[in-house]
Design a protein around this motif. Structure first.
Motif, PDB file in Angstrom:
ATOM      1  N   PHE A   1       0.830  -1.203   0.000  1.00 18.71           N
ATOM      2  CA  PHE A   1       0.000   0.000   0.000  1.00 18.71           C
ATOM      3  C   PHE A   1       0.864   1.253   0.000  1.00 18.71           C
ATOM      4  O   PHE A   1       1.929   1.293   0.623  1.00 18.71           O
ATOM      5  CB  PHE A   1      -0.874   0.057   1.273  1.00 18.71           C
ATOM      6  CG  PHE A   1      -2.025  -0.910   1.279  1.00 18.71           C
ATOM      7  CD1 PHE A   1      -2.746  -1.199   0.132  1.00 18.71           C
ATOM      8  CD2 PHE A   1      -2.421  -1.525   2.473  1.00 18.71           C
ATOM      9  CE1 PHE A   1      -3.809  -2.075   0.151  1.00 18.71           C
ATOM     10  CE2 PHE A   1      -3.484  -2.406   2.502  1.00 18.71           C
ATOM     11  CZ  PHE A   1      -4.183  -2.683   1.335  1.00 18.71           C
ATOM     12  N   TYR A   2       0.365   2.287  -0.624  1.00 17.44           N
ATOM     13  CA  TYR A   2       0.999   3.609  -0.542  1.00 17.44           C
ATOM     14  C   TYR A   2       0.976   4.058   0.918  1.00 17.44           C
ATOM     15  O   TYR A   2      -0.076   4.025   1.561  1.00 17.44           O
ATOM     16  CB  TYR A   2       0.233   4.606  -1.421  1.00 17.44           C
ATOM     17  CG  TYR A   2       0.647   6.041  -1.215  1.00 17.44           C
ATOM     18  CD1 TYR A   2       1.864   6.499  -1.712  1.00 17.44           C
ATOM     19  CD2 TYR A   2      -0.169   6.923  -0.511  1.00 17.44           C
ATOM     20  CE1 TYR A   2       2.255   7.816  -1.521  1.00 17.44           C
ATOM     21  CE2 TYR A   2       0.210   8.241  -0.319  1.00 17.44           C
ATOM     22  CZ  TYR A   2       1.430   8.682  -0.828  1.00 17.44           C
ATOM     23  OH  TYR A   2       1.804   9.984  -0.627  1.00 17.44           O
ATOM     24  N   ALA A   3       2.127   4.463   1.429  1.00 22.67           N
ATOM     25  CA  ALA A   3       2.210   4.864   2.841  1.00 22.67           C
ATOM     26  C   ALA A   3       2.297   6.376   2.942  1.00 22.67           C
ATOM     27  O   ALA A   3       3.336   6.972   2.640  1.00 22.67           O
ATOM     28  CB  ALA A   3       3.425   4.232   3.493  1.00 22.67           C
ATOM     29  N   GLN A   4       1.208   6.993   3.359  1.00 23.49           N
ATOM     30  CA  GLN A   4       1.209   8.447   3.478  1.00 23.49           C
ATOM     31  C   GLN A   4       2.069   8.891   4.664  1.00 23.49           C
ATOM     32  O   GLN A   4       2.199   8.182   5.635  1.00 23.49           O
ATOM     33  CB  GLN A   4      -0.217   8.994   3.629  1.00 23.49           C
ATOM     34  CG  GLN A   4      -0.953   8.477   4.820  1.00 23.49           C
ATOM     35  CD  GLN A   4      -1.831   7.282   4.462  1.00 23.49           C
ATOM     36  OE1 GLN A   4      -1.622   6.615   3.451  1.00 23.49           O
ATOM     37  NE2 GLN A   4      -2.810   7.004   5.280  1.00 23.49           N
ATOM     38  N   GLN A   5       2.610  10.106   4.532  1.00 24.18           N
ATOM     39  CA  GLN A   5       3.550  10.608   5.535  1.00 24.18           C
ATOM     40  C   GLN A   5       2.921  11.625   6.481  1.00 24.18           C
ATOM     41  O   GLN A   5       3.593  12.147   7.357  1.00 24.18           O
ATOM     42  CB  GLN A   5       4.747  11.264   4.835  1.00 24.18           C
ATOM     43  CG  GLN A   5       5.477  10.363   3.863  1.00 24.18           C
ATOM     44  CD  GLN A   5       6.141   9.194   4.562  1.00 24.18           C
ATOM     45  OE1 GLN A   5       6.812   9.362   5.570  1.00 24.18           O
ATOM     46  NE2 GLN A   5       5.904   7.996   4.062  1.00 24.18           N
ATOM     47  N   TYR A   6       1.654  11.930   6.275  1.00 29.29           N
ATOM     48  CA  TYR A   6       0.976  12.903   7.129  1.00 29.29           C
ATOM     49  C   TYR A   6      -0.503  12.564   7.161  1.00 29.29           C
ATOM     50  O   TYR A   6      -1.000  11.800   6.336  1.00 29.29           O
ATOM     51  CB  TYR A   6       1.212  14.336   6.620  1.00 29.29           C
ATOM     52  CG  TYR A   6       0.717  14.597   5.225  1.00 29.29           C
ATOM     53  CD1 TYR A   6       1.413  14.123   4.113  1.00 29.29           C
ATOM     54  CD2 TYR A   6      -0.461  15.306   5.008  1.00 29.29           C
ATOM     55  CE1 TYR A   6       0.950  14.346   2.829  1.00 29.29           C
ATOM     56  CE2 TYR A   6      -0.934  15.536   3.723  1.00 29.29           C
ATOM     57  CZ  TYR A   6      -0.218  15.048   2.639  1.00 29.29           C
ATOM     58  OH  TYR A   6      -0.685  15.271   1.367  1.00 29.29           O
ATOM     59  N   CYS A   7      -1.234  13.148   8.138  1.00 25.23           N
ATOM     60  CA  CYS A   7      -2.626  12.752   8.348  1.00 25.23           C
ATOM     61  C   CYS A   7      -3.471  12.973   7.098  1.00 25.23           C
ATOM     62  O   CYS A   7      -4.155  12.063   6.642  1.00 25.23           O
ATOM     63  CB  CYS A   7      -3.215  13.507   9.539  1.00 25.23           C
ATOM     64  SG  CYS A   7      -4.907  12.984   9.898  1.00 25.23           S
TER      65      CYS A   7
END
Ligand code: SF4
Length: 224
Positions: free
Chosen positions: A181-187
């Protein structure tokens, strides 16, 4: 052997319901819920309504990751509006609130009220959200918003399950790796991106580069 949220138990929707509307914030958080709900035989529909996410490029990436996993399991998903201007109007005056503060309560309320409306209009009697599985979130704050939204319709219940228990938190990381999965770095919102980048700068880390002129413009317009 695959380590699920709980290898012993299956999920049971409150009030004996078999249908469930799941508000999904992103694939890494929703993944372990979707997986186990699917295995539990719940007639699940995924609802993606997250106008908080910025910029549009990031929103589309997170949404597509949800769709990709839902399609893999043959689960229907609903792509709701990206009414970003509405989100900004509601966030006015809360631009500098910290995470878990009033802006986040507004953000949860907005997303859950829209989910509750869809549930009401489509015959779902129970809905819930993947938001609470993240250790960065205040589960109590999320549950309060969910329960508040459900109160708009007399037949509706918000399911306040603790998704982190029975290995749920660990499964979140394992599944994210398995599914890449794409791992987001912020909320998600522009203000959380600003604050994450400020923290990164202070701690000698590279800033998150989204590369959207729209984002840069919004940031310069904000009351920082
Ligand atoms: S920090 Fe996250 S939950 Fe809070 S307002 Fe921004 S996107 Fe919404």
């Amino acid at each position: 052997m695959k380590a699920n949220i709980s290898s012993q138990e299956t999920f049971t929707v409150p009030h004996g319901e078999t249908r469930l509307l799941l508000h999904s914030c992103c694939a890494p958080c929703a993944g372990p819920l979707i997986e186990k709900m699917h295995e539990s035989g719940i007639a699940l529909t995924i609802f993606f309504y997250n106008p908080n996410i910025h910029p549009l490029k990031e929103y589309n990436i997170r949404k597509q990751e949800n769709i990709r996993y839902a399609e893999k399991l043959g689960i229907p998903s609903v792509d709701a509006d990206y009414d970003v201007q509405n989100w900004f109007a509601r966030a006015k005056g809360m631009e500098n609130a910290p995470e878990r503060g009033v802006r986040c309560t507004m953000c949860f309320d907005m997303r859950f009220l829209r989910t509750a409306l869809y549930a009401h209009e489509h015959g779902f009697r129970v809905f819930t959200s993947s938001l609470g599985i993240s250790r960065w979130k205040n589960m109590e704050q999320i549950n309060e918003s969910g329960v508040r939204a459900a109160q708009a319709y007399c037949e509706l219940t918000y399911w306040t399950y603790n998704w982190r228990k029975d290995g749920g938190g660990a499964r979140m990381y394992d599944l994210a790796k398995e599914e890449a999965f794409y791992a987001q770095q912020y909320c998600g919102c522009i203000y959380s991106l600003r604050d994450t980048n400020a923290w990164r700068e202070q701690n000698g880390r590279e800033k998150i580069a989204i590369g959207e002129t729209w984002y840069e413009q919004k940031l310069s317009e904000s009351t920082l």
